[in-house]
Motif scaffolding. Structure first.
Motif, PDB file in Angstrom:
ATOM      1  N   LYS A 276       0.864  -1.176   0.000  1.00 62.36           N
ATOM      2  CA  LYS A 276       0.000   0.000   0.000  1.00 62.36           C
ATOM      3  C   LYS A 276       0.903   1.229   0.000  1.00 62.36           C
ATOM      4  O   LYS A 276       1.998   1.189   0.518  1.00 62.36           O
ATOM      5  CB  LYS A 276      -0.828   0.031   1.291  1.00 62.36           C
ATOM      6  CG  LYS A 276      -1.817  -1.109   1.387  1.00 62.36           C
ATOM      7  CD  LYS A 276      -3.053  -0.719   0.644  1.00 62.36           C
ATOM      8  CE  LYS A 276      -4.186  -1.684   1.026  1.00 62.36           C
ATOM      9  NZ  LYS A 276      -5.327  -1.546   0.141  1.00 62.36           N
ATOM     10  N   HIS A 277       0.386   2.312  -0.540  1.00 61.68           N
ATOM     11  CA  HIS A 277       1.204   3.505  -0.470  1.00 61.68           C
ATOM     12  C   HIS A 277       0.496   4.631   0.260  1.00 61.68           C
ATOM     13  O   HIS A 277      -0.666   4.908   0.025  1.00 61.68           O
ATOM     14  CB  HIS A 277       1.595   3.955  -1.869  1.00 61.68           C
ATOM     15  CG  HIS A 277       2.771   4.853  -1.827  1.00 61.68           C
ATOM     16  ND1 HIS A 277       4.055   4.362  -1.790  1.00 61.68           N
ATOM     17  CD2 HIS A 277       2.870   6.190  -1.763  1.00 61.68           C
ATOM     18  CE1 HIS A 277       4.887   5.367  -1.702  1.00 61.68           C
ATOM     19  NE2 HIS A 277       4.204   6.492  -1.687  1.00 61.68           N
ATOM     20  N   VAL A 278       1.254   5.254   1.155  1.00 58.41           N
ATOM     21  CA  VAL A 278       0.698   6.333   1.949  1.00 58.41           C
ATOM     22  C   VAL A 278       1.021   7.648   1.254  1.00 58.41           C
ATOM     23  O   VAL A 278       2.055   7.781   0.628  1.00 58.41           O
ATOM     24  CB  VAL A 278       1.369   6.323   3.330  1.00 58.41           C
ATOM     25  CG1 VAL A 278       0.939   7.518   4.144  1.00 58.41           C
ATOM     26  CG2 VAL A 278       1.049   5.038   4.048  1.00 58.41           C
ATOM     27  N   THR A 279       0.121   8.614   1.329  1.00 61.77           N
ATOM     28  CA  THR A 279       0.496   9.941   0.831  1.00 61.77           C
ATOM     29  C   THR A 279       0.303  10.958   1.944  1.00 61.77           C
ATOM     30  O   THR A 279      -0.441  10.727   2.886  1.00 61.77           O
ATOM     31  CB  THR A 279      -0.377  10.376  -0.368  1.00 61.77           C
ATOM     32  OG1 THR A 279      -1.740  10.318   0.050  1.00 61.77           O
ATOM     33  CG2 THR A 279      -0.149   9.489  -1.556  1.00 61.77           C
ATOM     34  N   ILE A 280       0.983  12.053   1.792  1.00 64.22           N
ATOM     35  CA  ILE A 280       0.840  13.127   2.775  1.00 64.22           C
ATOM     36  C   ILE A 280      -0.317  14.015   2.341  1.00 64.22           C
ATOM     37  O   ILE A 280      -0.438  14.358   1.166  1.00 64.22           O
ATOM     38  CB  ILE A 280       2.144  13.937   2.847  1.00 64.22           C
ATOM     39  CG1 ILE A 280       3.239  13.049   3.402  1.00 64.22           C
ATOM     40  CG2 ILE A 280       1.960  15.195   3.673  1.00 64.22           C
ATOM     41  CD1 ILE A 280       4.612  13.633   3.276  1.00 64.22           C
ATOM     42  N   TYR A 281      -1.159  14.344   3.282  1.00 62.23           N
ATOM     43  CA  TYR A 281      -2.314  15.175   2.954  1.00 62.23           C
ATOM     44  C   TYR A 281      -1.952  16.638   3.161  1.00 62.23           C
ATOM     45  O   TYR A 281      -1.592  17.049   4.262  1.00 62.23           O
ATOM     46  CB  TYR A 281      -3.486  14.773   3.850  1.00 62.23           C
ATOM     47  CG  TYR A 281      -4.732  15.559   3.591  1.00 62.23           C
ATOM     48  CD1 TYR A 281      -5.407  15.421   2.380  1.00 62.23           C
ATOM     49  CD2 TYR A 281      -5.228  16.434   4.544  1.00 62.23           C
ATOM     50  CE1 TYR A 281      -6.549  16.147   2.132  1.00 62.23           C
ATOM     51  CE2 TYR A 281      -6.378  17.168   4.305  1.00 62.23           C
ATOM     52  CZ  TYR A 281      -7.035  17.028   3.095  1.00 62.23           C
ATOM     53  OH  TYR A 281      -8.159  17.752   2.845  1.00 62.23           O
ATOM     54  N   TYR A 282      -2.017  17.406   2.081  1.00 59.13           N
ATOM     55  CA  TYR A 282      -1.551  18.794   2.156  1.00 59.13           C
ATOM     56  C   TYR A 282      -2.663  19.805   2.412  1.00 59.13           C
ATOM     57  O   TYR A 282      -2.436  21.004   2.262  1.00 59.13           O
ATOM     58  CB  TYR A 282      -0.819  19.169   0.860  1.00 59.13           C
ATOM     59  CG  TYR A 282       0.551  18.550   0.774  1.00 59.13           C
ATOM     60  CD1 TYR A 282       1.599  19.046   1.550  1.00 59.13           C
ATOM     61  CD2 TYR A 282       0.810  17.473  -0.065  1.00 59.13           C
ATOM     62  CE1 TYR A 282       2.860  18.484   1.489  1.00 59.13           C
ATOM     63  CE2 TYR A 282       2.070  16.905  -0.127  1.00 59.13           C
ATOM     64  CZ  TYR A 282       3.086  17.416   0.651  1.00 59.13           C
ATOM     65  OH  TYR A 282       4.332  16.868   0.601  1.00 59.13           O
ATOM     66  N   GLY A 283      -3.845  19.323   2.757  1.00 59.83           N
ATOM     67  CA  GLY A 283      -4.944  20.274   2.983  1.00 59.83           C
ATOM     68  C   GLY A 283      -5.734  20.475   1.698  1.00 59.83           C
ATOM     69  O   GLY A 283      -5.207  20.265   0.596  1.00 59.83           O
ATOM     70  N   ASN A 284      -6.972  20.910   1.872  1.00 61.63           N
ATOM     71  CA  ASN A 284      -7.920  20.989   0.761  1.00 61.63           C
ATOM     72  C   ASN A 284      -7.447  21.706  -0.484  1.00 61.63           C
ATOM     73  O   ASN A 284      -7.484  21.166  -1.577  1.00 61.63           O
ATOM     74  CB  ASN A 284      -9.187  21.703   1.250  1.00 61.63           C
ATOM     75  CG  ASN A 284     -10.332  20.729   1.272  1.00 61.63           C
ATOM     76  OD1 ASN A 284     -10.321  19.785   0.471  1.00 61.63           O
ATOM     77  ND2 ASN A 284     -11.278  20.916   2.173  1.00 61.63           N
ATOM     78  N   THR A 285      -7.012  22.955  -0.283  1.00 58.91           N
ATOM     79  CA  THR A 285      -6.658  23.782  -1.431  1.00 58.91           C
ATOM     80  C   THR A 285      -5.568  23.122  -2.263  1.00 58.91           C
ATOM     81  O   THR A 285      -5.684  23.001  -3.482  1.00 58.91           O
ATOM     82  CB  THR A 285      -6.121  25.150  -0.929  1.00 58.91           C
ATOM     83  OG1 THR A 285      -6.807  25.481   0.263  1.00 58.91           O
ATOM     84  CG2 THR A 285      -6.293  26.195  -1.979  1.00 58.91           C
ATOM     85  N   ILE A 286      -4.520  22.698  -1.567  1.00 60.14           N
ATOM     86  CA  ILE A 286      -3.393  22.131  -2.290  1.00 60.14           C
ATOM     87  C   ILE A 286      -3.782  20.803  -2.932  1.00 60.14           C
ATOM     88  O   ILE A 286      -3.471  20.534  -4.095  1.00 60.14           O
ATOM     89  CB  ILE A 286      -2.182  21.949  -1.342  1.00 60.14           C
ATOM     90  CG1 ILE A 286      -1.685  23.318  -0.878  1.00 60.14           C
ATOM     91  CG2 ILE A 286      -1.066  21.193  -2.044  1.00 60.14           C
ATOM     92  CD1 ILE A 286      -0.482  23.266   0.026  1.00 60.14           C
ATOM     93  N   GLU A 287      -4.503  19.965  -2.180  1.00 61.96           N
ATOM     94  CA  GLU A 287      -4.884  18.658  -2.727  1.00 61.96           C
ATOM     95  C   GLU A 287      -5.732  18.808  -3.982  1.00 61.96           C
ATOM     96  O   GLU A 287      -5.584  18.046  -4.934  1.00 61.96           O
ATOM     97  CB  GLU A 287      -5.625  17.833  -1.677  1.00 61.96           C
ATOM     98  CG  GLU A 287      -4.744  17.289  -0.562  1.00 61.96           C
ATOM     99  CD  GLU A 287      -3.676  16.299  -1.044  1.00 61.96           C
ATOM    100  OE1 GLU A 287      -3.872  15.655  -2.101  1.00 61.96           O
ATOM    101  OE2 GLU A 287      -2.643  16.180  -0.364  1.00 61.96           O
ATOM    102  N   ASN A 288      -6.603  19.806  -3.978  1.00 62.43           N
ATOM    103  CA  ASN A 288      -7.417  20.080  -5.171  1.00 62.43           C
ATOM    104  C   ASN A 288      -6.533  20.356  -6.363  1.00 62.43           C
ATOM    105  O   ASN A 288      -6.734  19.814  -7.446  1.00 62.43           O
ATOM    106  CB  ASN A 288      -8.283  21.321  -4.937  1.00 62.43           C
ATOM    107  CG  ASN A 288      -9.680  20.902  -4.533  1.00 62.43           C
ATOM    108  OD1 ASN A 288     -10.080  19.784  -4.859  1.00 62.43           O
ATOM    109  ND2 ASN A 288     -10.383  21.766  -3.824  1.00 62.43           N
ATOM    110  N   ALA A 289      -5.563  21.224  -6.145  1.00 67.06           N
ATOM    111  CA  ALA A 289      -4.652  21.598  -7.231  1.00 67.06           C
ATOM    112  C   ALA A 289      -3.913  20.357  -7.724  1.00 67.06           C
ATOM    113  O   ALA A 289      -3.767  20.138  -8.938  1.00 67.06           O
ATOM    114  CB  ALA A 289      -3.675  22.654  -6.745  1.00 67.06           C
ATOM    115  N   ILE A 290      -3.458  19.527  -6.768  1.00 70.86           N
ATOM    116  CA  ILE A 290      -2.710  18.332  -7.166  1.00 70.86           C
ATOM    117  C   ILE A 290      -3.586  17.413  -8.029  1.00 70.86           C
ATOM    118  O   ILE A 290      -3.171  16.957  -9.091  1.00 70.86           O
ATOM    119  CB  ILE A 290      -2.200  17.571  -5.924  1.00 70.86           C
ATOM    120  CG1 ILE A 290      -1.170  18.417  -5.165  1.00 70.86           C
ATOM    121  CG2 ILE A 290      -1.560  16.245  -6.331  1.00 70.86           C
ATOM    122  CD1 ILE A 290      -0.676  17.793  -3.880  1.00 70.86           C
TER     123      ILE A 290
END
Ligand code: GDP
Ligand code: MG
Length: 828
Positions: A276-290
């Motif tokens: 499994k791969h874990v990702t770091i959650y950067y918060g809403n705004t940034i995650e949207n952009a990603i």
């Protein structure tokens, strides 16, 4: 309030880092992010740089840089700042697909790369695992190249690579770029992220970047012994589960936990498909952009990139230069970049901080959150010893004297302690040559062995003990952590030269050998400072120059030899300072590099590591004896031996025979006969030497060298010493050994021969003035071939190698000329 305004012992919380560019980026990576507590350790008025403690490690900043950091004094700060970062710690799991390494399992081979902060213990781990005996240095960035080792574990053939230490793998310094390229291009099957348990927060920052890269890795929780000793507790298994990476405690100094670590590496390797791969959650705004960027990449048919899509998206938002370049090279890349830029600006307008800082904050938040649940500190301060020592060695008044006393001690020991074993080796060498002289039949082979090989190599090998002593000192300075302190107190002085405190480290290493020193300039971040450091490093008297210094200082100034040594080293340093200023002024203007340097805690070097280092050096030195120096000595010998001038020799022999005849006829007395025979013998030697190839070469360059006080023999030795400076000694050894023809005379040492040598007009060849001029020339001229090659390699062009040759040789000539000519006016 600005960080620079805080007084000794005051604490504060960081609000914001102003400024831009390299400094800002580096300082964010080092943990100067919103909400972090910082304490002033050393901020005396007028003192620069200032020492701070952040996240349990020590760091120094220049005052001007501390002014860029906005802080809130701690009594005013709320704990809200710190809880905010805690909340950022959220985990999301994603299916991992598309792993690139599936094809490398054939034959049960695994390649493993070591990645981690400087001083985390990578090299120690590497050495222990591979059984290699590489030297470990104890300041940031001593590993300038990667090293490979091989060993077997549980049926796997493991290749392990030691990479340079970095605080992050952004593409900002050459080392970071190197590490990133290695991960991308060489695709190690498993990465071992070496994390120092004594400094978890900053070390784990790099871990977040590996998570972003979706690298396949395990964590070595190194220096676990120090964590246990401190009494702090760390539920590493729990953290490992949270971030989806196995964590294995190790002590790479003692080799504990290394076997378990490689068990984990193999396990990781074997379950690569399913993991499994874990990702770091950067918060809403940034995650949207990603996500938007990832979707766009799919649309643009960018599914098989060098990097995972999410990583490309993150780096584009961070405006990472290396990834920007990469994406530009793709078709439609510019479209993607334009979009990313728009989104980055959107993030900035919402979060009120630039995108780069937003990411760094989020990563530190992630780490802090993870540690908050798993790491408990007890109140003790493990740095009391370090702080007490630092108070002394970085003190405004006694810091410099301590440093100079240390240096002086180093040179005194080199000369005094070294002279005992030197005498033993010297008598061994002369025993050997006497034995051969009596034992071998006359002929060319005998001459070659005695004059060429023993005269040349023997002259240099006697200096092995001195060189070992110098290396022992340098290695002690590196390993104990004192070197970083020396750089710290030197920063102000270095700054005046337009350099960085860090430049001081390669310069001190230069006393050992200029080649690794030139390579160590990589740790200097700004290109201008790096180039200047590289070009002045050859003025640091390397150990190859030591034999020349020792021979001449010992022969002509036996009473003040230590002082002469110190003087030469010091002259080198002074020239380096002056040249640096000139280069800064005319060649490399502008741009100053940030001074952010970690001061690692003092660690007493193990005798083993110092011994390994010395053994390494003696091996290298002996190899050099058997290589360059042997070859050069034999060549010099051939050039002195040939051509043989048989007819001229026969003519002179004839005249000797006539003298003997007259003596037999009782026409001349015994005394007259002796005198005339030795005169003809002298003429024979002189004729032969001066007309040998080397004599001709010497006479050819003599006009250029004469104004410096050098006769043809000295000139030739300088010419011969271009591959390696010790060769000056062996060349003189060969030339002077060849002179002695009288079999019955007691065998003279090279020192006697130098002292007794006279010119045609009967004056001594070496007056004190000539010796000084010669030593200066040896110090300054042409750094050895290997150094030139290293300069070419580091600067990326032959131009600078060539520049270094012309500059140093020109300067050497001018200075020796001035010293000799001006000195002659006074002395004669
Ligand atoms: P690198 O910069 O990551 O290659 O780190 P090094 O291997 O050069 O180690 C830095 C210093 O830490 C050296 O003085 C080592 O002896 C010491 N060291 C390395 N591993 C450990 C460990 O597990 N425990 C302790 N106490 N010291 C260690
Ligand atoms: Mg290392």
């Amino acid at each position: 309030m600005r960080l620079s305004e805080l007084q000794n012992g005051e604490k504060a919380v960081i609000v914001k880092v102003h400024g831009s560019g390299a400094f800002r980026k580096r300082i964010l990576e080092m943990g100067f992010v919103r909400g972090k507590a910082i304490e002033v350790l050393l901020n005396a008025p007028l003192k620069d740089p200032i020492k701070y403690k952040i996240m349990d490690y020590e760091v120094s900043l220049r005052r001007s840089e501390a002014q860029m950091v906005e802080v809130l004094p701690q009594n005013l700060a709320t704990t809200e700042d710190e809880t905010k970062v805690h909340e950022a710690f959220t985990l999301r799991q994603e299916n991992f697909a598309d792993h690139p390494h599936s094809d490398s399992a054939d034959g049960k081979k695994i390649t493993v790369a070591l990645v981690g902060n400087p001083n985390a213990g990578k090299t120690s781990l590497f050495n222990f695992a591979s059984g290699a005996h590489e030297h470990v240095g104890n300041y940031s960035g001593v590993t300038v190249n990667s090293k490979e080792g091989y060993f077997k574990h549980k049926g796997y053939q493991i290749t392990i690579v030691d990479l340079p230490g970095t605080y992050s793998i952004s593409a900002y310094t050459p080392e970071e770029l190197y590490v990133r390229r290695h991960i991308v291009n060489n695709k190690p099957d498993v990465i071992i992220n070496v994390v120092a348990a004594s400094n978890l927060e900053r070390n784990l920052y790099l871990t977040t970047e590996l998570i972003d890269m979706q690298a396949s890795f395990v964590i070595a929780l190194n220096m676990y012994d120090e964590l246990q000793k401190s009494g702090n507790t760390f539920e590493y298994n729990q953290l490992g589960e949270m971030i989806g990476v196995p964590i294995v405690p190790t002590n790479s100094r003692q080799g504990e936990g290394i076997a378990e670590l490689f068990d984990a590496v193999i396990a990781r390797f074997e379950q690569q498909e399913k993991r499994k791969h874990v990702t770091i959650y950067y918060g809403n705004t940034i995650e949207n952009a990603i996500s938007k960027l990832c979707i766009q990449m799919d649309k643009l048919n960018m599914s098989h990139l060098q990097f995972p899509q999410r990583y490309v998206a993150i780096k584009l938002l961070e405006r990472d230069a290396d990834i920007l370049r990469y994406v530009q090279s793709l078709s439609d890349g510019n479209l993607l970049i334009a979009n990313a830029e728009e989104m980055a600006q959107h993030i900035e307008s919402i979060q009120k901080e630039d995108a780069e800082a937003a990411f760094t904050n989020a990563r530190y938040g992630y780490v802090a959150g993870g540690l908050a649940e798993t790491y408990r500190e007890v109140g003790t301060n493990p740095f009391l010893m370090t702080q007490a020592l630092d108070k002394m060695v970085t003190n405004k008044y006694i810091g410099f004297p301590i440093f100079f006393i240390f240096m002086w001690l180093m040179f005194e020991c080199t000369f005094r302690l070294g002279s005992y074993p030197m005498d033993w080796i010297e008598s061994g060498v002369s025993l050997l040559s006497d034995w051969l002289r009596g034992f071998m039949a006359d002929g060319m082979l005998k001459d070659l062995l005695i004059d060429g090989v023993i005269g040349g190599v023997g002259g240099v090998i006697v200096f092995l003990p001195n060189i070992l002593i110098i290396y022992a000192f340098i290695s002690f300075m590196e390993d104990s952590g004192y070197m970083a302190r020396a750089a710290f107190i030197m920063d102000k002085a270095m700054h005046k030269m337009g350099l960085h405190g860090k430049s001081f480290i390669p310069l001190v290493m230069g006393f050992g050998c200029n080649v690794p020193a030139v390579m160590a300039t990589r740790t200097v971040e700004s290109r201008n400072s790096r180039m200047i450091t590289m070009l002045i490093t050859p003025f640091m008297s390397c150990s190859a120059r030591l034999p020349v210094y020792l021979l001449f200082a010992g022969t002509f100034f036996p009473e003040q030899a230590g002082l002469v040594l110190f003087g030469l080293y010091f002259t080198g340093i002074a020239l380096a300072v002056i040249s640096a200023r000139v280069f800064k002024r005319f060649l490399f203007r502008g741009e100053d590099s940030p001074f952010v340097m970690e001061l690692p805690p003092y660690r007493f070097p193990t005798t083993k590591s110092v011994a390994i280092h010395m053994w390494e050096k003696s091996k290298q030195y002996l190899r050099k004896m058997g290589g360059v120096i042997l070859v050069a000595s034999v060549i010099v010998w051939f050039l002195t031996y040939f051509p043989t001038h048989e007819s001229e020799m026969a003519a002179l022999d004839n005249q000797i025979a006539q003298v003997e005849q007259s003596f037999a006829d009782k026409a001349i007395s015994q005394d007259e006969r002796d005198e005339q025979v030795s005169e003809f013998e002298r003429q024979k030697r002189k004729y032969h030497q001066e007309n040998s190839y080397i004599g001709r070469a010497g006479h050819f360059i003599e006009p250029v060298m004469q104004p410096l006080g050098f006769d043809w023999k000295i000139s030739v030795s300088l010419l011969a010493a271009m591959p390696a400076k010790e060769v000056a000694v062996s060349a003189l050894g060969v030339i002077y050994t060849g002179e002695e023809e009288d079999e019955n005379a007691p065998s003279q040492t090279l020192q006697d021969r130098l002292r007794n040598d006279v010119r045609t007009d009967g004056t001594p060849a070496f007056t004190p003035l000539v010796v000084v001029s010669f030593l200066l020339f040896v110090l300054i001229y042409f750094p050895c071939l290997a150094t030139i090659v290293a300069i070419k390699g580091e600067s990326g062009s032959w131009r600078w190698g060539l520049f270094s040759i012309v500059f140093s040789t020109g300067l050497a000539w001018i200075l020796s000329f001035a010293v000799y000519q001006i000195g002659s006016c006074f002395i004669n």
